[in-house]
Design a protein around this motif. Structure first.
Motif, PDB file in Angstrom:
ATOM      1  N   TYR A  53       0.827  -1.212   0.000  1.00 21.38           N
ATOM      2  CA  TYR A  53       0.000   0.000   0.000  1.00 21.38           C
ATOM      3  C   TYR A  53       0.863   1.266   0.000  1.00 21.38           C
ATOM      4  CZ  TYR A  53      -3.193   3.661   1.505  1.00 21.38           C
ATOM      5  OH  TYR A  53      -3.895   4.841   1.600  1.00 21.38           O
ATOM      6  N   ASN A  54       1.364   1.616   1.177  1.00 16.96           N
ATOM      7  CA  ASN A  54       2.102   2.884   1.272  1.00 16.96           C
ATOM      8  C   ASN A  54       3.379   2.751   2.085  1.00 16.96           C
ATOM      9  OD1 ASN A  54       2.153   5.582   0.440  1.00 16.96           O
ATOM     10  ND2 ASN A  54       1.384   6.310   2.408  1.00 16.96           N
ATOM     11  N   GLU A  55       3.956   1.542   2.092  1.00 11.28           N
ATOM     12  CA  GLU A  55       5.182   1.313   2.848  1.00 11.28           C
ATOM     13  C   GLU A  55       6.364   2.034   2.178  1.00 11.28           C
ATOM     14  OE1 GLU A  55       2.295  -1.988   3.395  1.00 11.28           O
ATOM     15  OE2 GLU A  55       3.171  -0.969   1.659  1.00 11.28           O
ATOM     16  N   PRO A  56       7.350   2.474   2.956  1.00 11.46           N
ATOM     17  CA  PRO A  56       8.538   3.108   2.361  1.00 11.46           C
ATOM     18  C   PRO A  56       9.210   2.159   1.369  1.00 11.46           C
ATOM     19  CG  PRO A  56       8.499   3.450   4.739  1.00 11.46           C
ATOM     20  CD  PRO A  56       7.404   2.469   4.436  1.00 11.46           C
ATOM     21  N   ILE A  57       9.736   2.707   0.308  1.00  8.01           N
ATOM     22  CA  ILE A  57      10.297   1.890  -0.765  1.00  8.01           C
ATOM     23  C   ILE A  57      11.481   1.062  -0.288  1.00  8.01           C
ATOM     24  CG2 ILE A  57      11.900   3.622  -1.648  1.00  8.01           C
ATOM     25  CD1 ILE A  57       9.675   1.308  -3.779  1.00  8.01           C
ATOM     26  N   ASP A  58      12.258   1.566   0.677  1.00  6.56           N
ATOM     27  CA  ASP A  58      13.399   0.774   1.162  1.00  6.56           C
ATOM     28  C   ASP A  58      12.924  -0.423   1.982  1.00  6.56           C
ATOM     29  OD1 ASP A  58      12.583   2.751   3.035  1.00  6.56           O
ATOM     30  OD2 ASP A  58      14.389   2.399   4.209  1.00  6.56           O
ATOM     31  N   TYR A  59      11.781  -0.286   2.677  1.00 12.07           N
ATOM     32  CA  TYR A  59      11.202  -1.423   3.378  1.00 12.07           C
ATOM     33  C   TYR A  59      10.749  -2.477   2.369  1.00 12.07           C
ATOM     34  CZ  TYR A  59      10.757   1.399   7.692  1.00 12.07           C
ATOM     35  OH  TYR A  59      10.994   2.160   8.809  1.00 12.07           O
ATOM     36  N   ILE A  60      10.069  -2.012   1.339  1.00  7.91           N
ATOM     37  CA  ILE A  60       9.537  -2.924   0.313  1.00  7.91           C
ATOM     38  C   ILE A  60      10.684  -3.661  -0.384  1.00  7.91           C
ATOM     39  CG2 ILE A  60       8.272  -3.052  -1.882  1.00  7.91           C
ATOM     40  CD1 ILE A  60       6.657  -0.605  -0.911  1.00  7.91           C
ATOM     41  N   GLU A  61      11.747  -2.938  -0.687  1.00  3.18           N
ATOM     42  CA  GLU A  61      12.897  -3.540  -1.372  1.00  3.18           C
ATOM     43  C   GLU A  61      13.502  -4.677  -0.543  1.00  3.18           C
ATOM     44  OE1 GLU A  61      17.077  -2.157  -3.526  1.00  3.18           O
ATOM     45  OE2 GLU A  61      15.960  -0.755  -2.276  1.00  3.18           O
ATOM     46  N   LYS A  62      13.668  -4.441   0.757  1.00  2.97           N
ATOM     47  CA  LYS A  62      14.218  -5.473   1.639  1.00  2.97           C
ATOM     48  C   LYS A  62      13.280  -6.664   1.740  1.00  2.97           C
ATOM     49  CE  LYS A  62      16.965  -2.279   4.440  1.00  2.97           C
ATOM     50  NZ  LYS A  62      17.082  -1.588   5.751  1.00  2.97           N
ATOM     51  N   SER A  65      -1.916   5.232  -7.377  1.00  2.00           N
ATOM     52  CA  SER A  65      -1.458   6.603  -7.639  1.00  2.00           C
ATOM     53  C   SER A  65       0.030   6.788  -7.342  1.00  2.00           C
ATOM     54  CB  SER A  65      -2.273   7.598  -6.817  1.00  2.00           C
ATOM     55  OG  SER A  65      -2.096   7.364  -5.428  1.00  2.00           O
ATOM     56  N   ASN A  66       0.645   5.791  -6.696  1.00  4.17           N
ATOM     57  CA  ASN A  66       2.074   5.872  -6.378  1.00  4.17           C
ATOM     58  C   ASN A  66       2.881   5.376  -7.577  1.00  4.17           C
ATOM     59  OD1 ASN A  66       4.710   5.582  -5.365  1.00  4.17           O
ATOM     60  ND2 ASN A  66       3.971   5.073  -3.305  1.00  4.17           N
ATOM     61  N   ASP A  67       3.177   6.280  -8.489  1.00  7.16           N
ATOM     62  CA  ASP A  67       3.859   5.923  -9.747  1.00  7.16           C
ATOM     63  C   ASP A  67       5.243   5.339  -9.505  1.00  7.16           C
ATOM     64  OD1 ASP A  67       1.682   6.797 -11.224  1.00  7.16           O
ATOM     65  OD2 ASP A  67       2.467   8.839 -11.422  1.00  7.16           O
ATOM     66  N   PHE A  68       5.975   5.904  -8.537  1.00  6.26           N
ATOM     67  CA  PHE A  68       7.333   5.432  -8.261  1.00  6.26           C
ATOM     68  C   PHE A  68       7.306   3.979  -7.797  1.00  6.26           C
ATOM     69  CE2 PHE A  68      11.040   4.933  -5.432  1.00  6.26           C
ATOM     70  CZ  PHE A  68      12.052   5.224  -6.330  1.00  6.26           C
ATOM     71  N   LEU A  69       6.347   3.653  -6.914  1.00  2.00           N
ATOM     72  CA  LEU A  69       6.205   2.289  -6.411  1.00  2.00           C
ATOM     73  C   LEU A  69       5.850   1.343  -7.548  1.00  2.00           C
ATOM     74  CD1 LEU A  69       5.847   0.104  -4.227  1.00  2.00           C
ATOM     75  CD2 LEU A  69       3.522   0.960  -3.877  1.00  2.00           C
ATOM     76  N   GLU A 118       6.369   1.652 -10.753  1.00  2.00           N
ATOM     77  CA  GLU A 118       7.498   1.509 -11.684  1.00  2.00           C
ATOM     78  C   GLU A 118       8.565   0.575 -11.112  1.00  2.00           C
ATOM     79  OE1 GLU A 118       8.973   5.369 -12.636  1.00  2.00           O
ATOM     80  OE2 GLU A 118       7.092   6.024 -13.589  1.00  2.00           O
ATOM     81  N   TYR A 119       8.830   0.720  -9.813  1.00  2.00           N
ATOM     82  CA  TYR A 119       9.825  -0.127  -9.168  1.00  2.00           C
ATOM     83  C   TYR A 119       9.413  -1.597  -9.245  1.00  2.00           C
ATOM     84  CZ  TYR A 119      12.076  -2.678  -5.369  1.00  2.00           C
ATOM     85  OH  TYR A 119      12.727  -3.641  -4.648  1.00  2.00           O
ATOM     86  N   LEU A 120       8.163  -1.890  -8.915  1.00  2.00           N
ATOM     87  CA  LEU A 120       7.690  -3.274  -8.905  1.00  2.00           C
ATOM     88  C   LEU A 120       7.574  -3.842 -10.320  1.00  2.00           C
ATOM     89  CD1 LEU A 120       5.031  -3.085  -6.058  1.00  2.00           C
ATOM     90  CD2 LEU A 120       7.278  -4.173  -5.972  1.00  2.00           C
ATOM     91  N   LYS A 121       7.202  -3.008 -11.270  1.00  2.00           N
ATOM     92  CA  LYS A 121       7.128  -3.467 -12.661  1.00  2.00           C
ATOM     93  C   LYS A 121       8.518  -3.834 -13.189  1.00  2.00           C
ATOM     94  CE  LYS A 121       2.882  -3.599 -14.113  1.00  2.00           C
ATOM     95  NZ  LYS A 121       2.309  -4.865 -14.637  1.00  2.00           N
TER      96      LYS A 121
END
Length: 295
Positions: A11-20, A43-47, A49-52
């Motif tokens: 959902y809205n977790e920090p990207i560094d948390y998600i990456e780990k 709506s979180n485009d950065f998230l 794009e990262y996951l894609k």
């Protein structure tokens, strides 16, 4: 080696948390798995794009982006429809799995002929870590389950048939995992926990709000007490309870208890601060005395 589907909702977790969190799954020693990630924040485009990008780099990763925010329960149920594995493992976007987690859990589940397993966990934050142990075998789990949840949700790994037979999660606010376990227990499914800390469970520094914590405790109490008396509640019963005077009264009681607990905690903190201050003053006086005696 059977296929394991790992299911995560983001959902809205920090990207560094998600990456780990994502990397801890991608590095599993058990290699026959697919990773289903549902994005509940389109709506979180950065998230997105990262996951894609992760999806492009790994053939076994599948990303589903919701058209709008749906909430955890609906996102998980949507993700379940994409799971093809014989087993389904849960994972949260801010936690970290041990590299041996899936391998150890599959072995444990098969060894005991269980249907759904979890493990001990390690609560962690930037400042500290704490090991949390849960009952290992089914009889202990069933006994504990009558009063508390003893299978941590982000550490689940279970047979797909369990999720299918229960039609996934029900829309029970804040306690969808405990409701799921009670329904599974009612069907005769067997539970257990690997006696190893296979998941690092991140403590949210902001924590759950007081109002949500009170709501969670009241719903948990309602589900548990009804199960002990008469079995699984229906969604209709649950909705009626949430709009009842009983819910308001239980919430009032829980709020009163919460304030008492907080008062005790605040009092302990005050005592600790006072003791530290006294020790500091005593230490200063000792050093001053030594200095005077030397003169």
């Amino acid at each position: 080696m059977e296929l394991v589907s790992v299911l995560m909702s983001v959902y809205n977790e920090p990207i560094d948390y998600i990456e780990k969190s994502v990397n801890s799954i991608l590095r599993q020693t058990y290699r026959n798995f697919e990773f289903i990630i549902v994005v509940d924040n389109p709506s979180n485009d950065f998230l997105c794009e990262y996951l894609k990008k992760i999806e492009v780099e790994h053939d076994n990763v599948h990303i589903e982006i919701n058209d709008k925010n749906m909430g955890l329960v609906k996102s998980l149920n949507k993700g379940l429809s994409f799971c093809n594995g014989r087993y389904i493992a849960r994972m949260d976007a801010d936690d970290i799995s041990d590299k041996n987690r899936i391998e150890e859990q599959v072995f444990f589940l098969k060894k005991h002929d269980y249907d759904l397993v979890a493990s001990d966990i390690i609560l962690f934050s930037e400042e500290s870590e704490r090991y949390v142990k849960f009952p290992e075998l089914d009889p202990e789990c069933k006994k504990k389950m009558l009063h508390s949840n003893c299978l941590p949700h982000p550490a689940w790994l279970g047979k797909k048939e369990v999720f299918s037979s229960l039609n996934g999660y029900r829309d029970i606010a804040t306690c969808e995992d405990y409701d799921f376990l009670l329904r599974a227990m009612d069907r005769g499914y067997k539970f257990g926990n690997v006696s190893k800390g296979l998941l690092k469970y991140r403590l949210n520094p902001k924590g759950i709000s007081r109002e949500n914590k009170i709501k969670q405790n009241v719903i948990f109490r309602y589900l548990a007490s009804n199960y002990r008396k008469q079995g699984i509640v229906t969604i209709n019963d649950y909705n009626n309870f949430m709009n009842s005077n009983d819910y308001k009264e239980w919430s009032r009681q829980e709020k009163s208890l919460d304030y008492k607990k907080q008062a005790i905690i605040d009092e302990k903190r005050t005592v600790v601060k006072l003791v530290k201050k006294l020790l500091y003053i005593t230490d200063k006086m000792y050093l001053y005395k030594k200095f005077i005696l030397k003169i």
